[in-house]
Design an enzyme around this catalytic site. Sequence first.
Site, PDB file in Angstrom:
ATOM      1  N   SER A 114       6.615   5.492  -0.605  1.00  0.00           N
ATOM      2  CA  SER A 114       7.607   5.171  -1.579  1.00  0.00           C
ATOM      3  C   SER A 114       7.576   5.315  -3.005  1.00  0.00           C
ATOM      4  CB  SER A 114       7.792   3.418  -1.565  1.00  0.00           C
ATOM      5  OG  SER A 114       8.018   2.831  -0.302  1.00  0.00           O
ATOM      6  N   LEU A 158       3.497  -0.312  -4.620  1.00  0.00           N
ATOM      7  CA  LEU A 158       4.593   0.740  -4.023  1.00  0.00           C
ATOM      8  C   LEU A 158       3.663   1.434  -2.859  1.00  0.00           C
ATOM      9  CD1 LEU A 158       6.965   1.628  -6.571  1.00  0.00           C
ATOM     10  CD2 LEU A 158       7.691   0.299  -4.417  1.00  0.00           C
ATOM     11  N   ASP A 159       4.195   1.469  -1.493  1.00  0.00           N
ATOM     12  CA  ASP A 159       3.161   2.326  -0.754  1.00  0.00           C
ATOM     13  C   ASP A 159       3.312   3.611  -1.090  1.00  0.00           C
ATOM     14  OD1 ASP A 159       5.388   3.277   1.068  1.00  0.00           O
ATOM     15  OD2 ASP A 159       5.674   1.179   1.588  1.00  0.00           O
ATOM     16  N   LYS A 160       2.360   4.467  -0.190  1.00  0.00           N
ATOM     17  CA  LYS A 160       2.393   5.731  -0.625  1.00  0.00           C
ATOM     18  C   LYS A 160       3.658   6.684  -0.322  1.00  0.00           C
ATOM     19  CE  LYS A 160      -0.545   9.812   0.749  1.00  0.00           C
ATOM     20  NZ  LYS A 160      -1.662  10.278   1.897  1.00  0.00           N
TER      21      LYS A 160
END
Length: 236
Positions: A105, A101-103
């Site tokens: 999200s 999960l990106d930063k």
Amino acid sequence: MRLQVFLSRSRVCSRRKALKLVEEGQVRVGADIITEPSYDVDPANADVYLGSKRIGLRENIYLVLNKPRGFVTTLQDRHAERIVTELLPAAFRHLYPVGRLDKDSEGLLLFTNDGDLTYRLLHPKFKVDKVYLVEARGRIKPPDVSRLRKGIFIERKRTLPALVNIINVSGNRTVLKISIHEGRKRQIRLMLAALGYPVLKLKRIQYGPVRLDGLKPGKWRLLNKEEISLLSKADK
């Protein structure tokens, strides 16, 4: 248990690498070098060696974390201010995240040391769904919903069909639920941006049969036996 499977479950290598090691004659059972990957070994009493190192099975561990925004999904990054493993006890920081999960999200992030299951959960051919709640800027038009469902081109490649449902439209914002079984980097953000709807918030709420079920941001829990059983069947 087949020797190839034994090696992969011991966490010394992947199943594909295990196949190669056995066929190259690098694995010994007792005093005998075994070159047949399907050779049967007793997991409880196996006397297996890779070179001079004795190999034993390790316990599989499965947990779920509710990742907050601002944390990076990585195990090592000297430039990251906050990484997801900081939220886990030291005893579990060797586990690998299943995907990312990106930063910016948040939401459900699985961790495990089960390499075979990780591969099957991540590969789109096994069609394990990941479900997200997304808030986007703009009032998403019905034709664009249809395009999301059918697949659109991002980075010169069409996305696989997605399940898309509008949850709420208020002012200049749309909340929708999206289910995909691909795992391309920042996929949902890119899909909506391609149609002119920048993502404001993105939260994963389900991975296969596993749900957050009230787990607070920054908190984790071990999966129960039922969840592990369902998860192992989700890729079949």
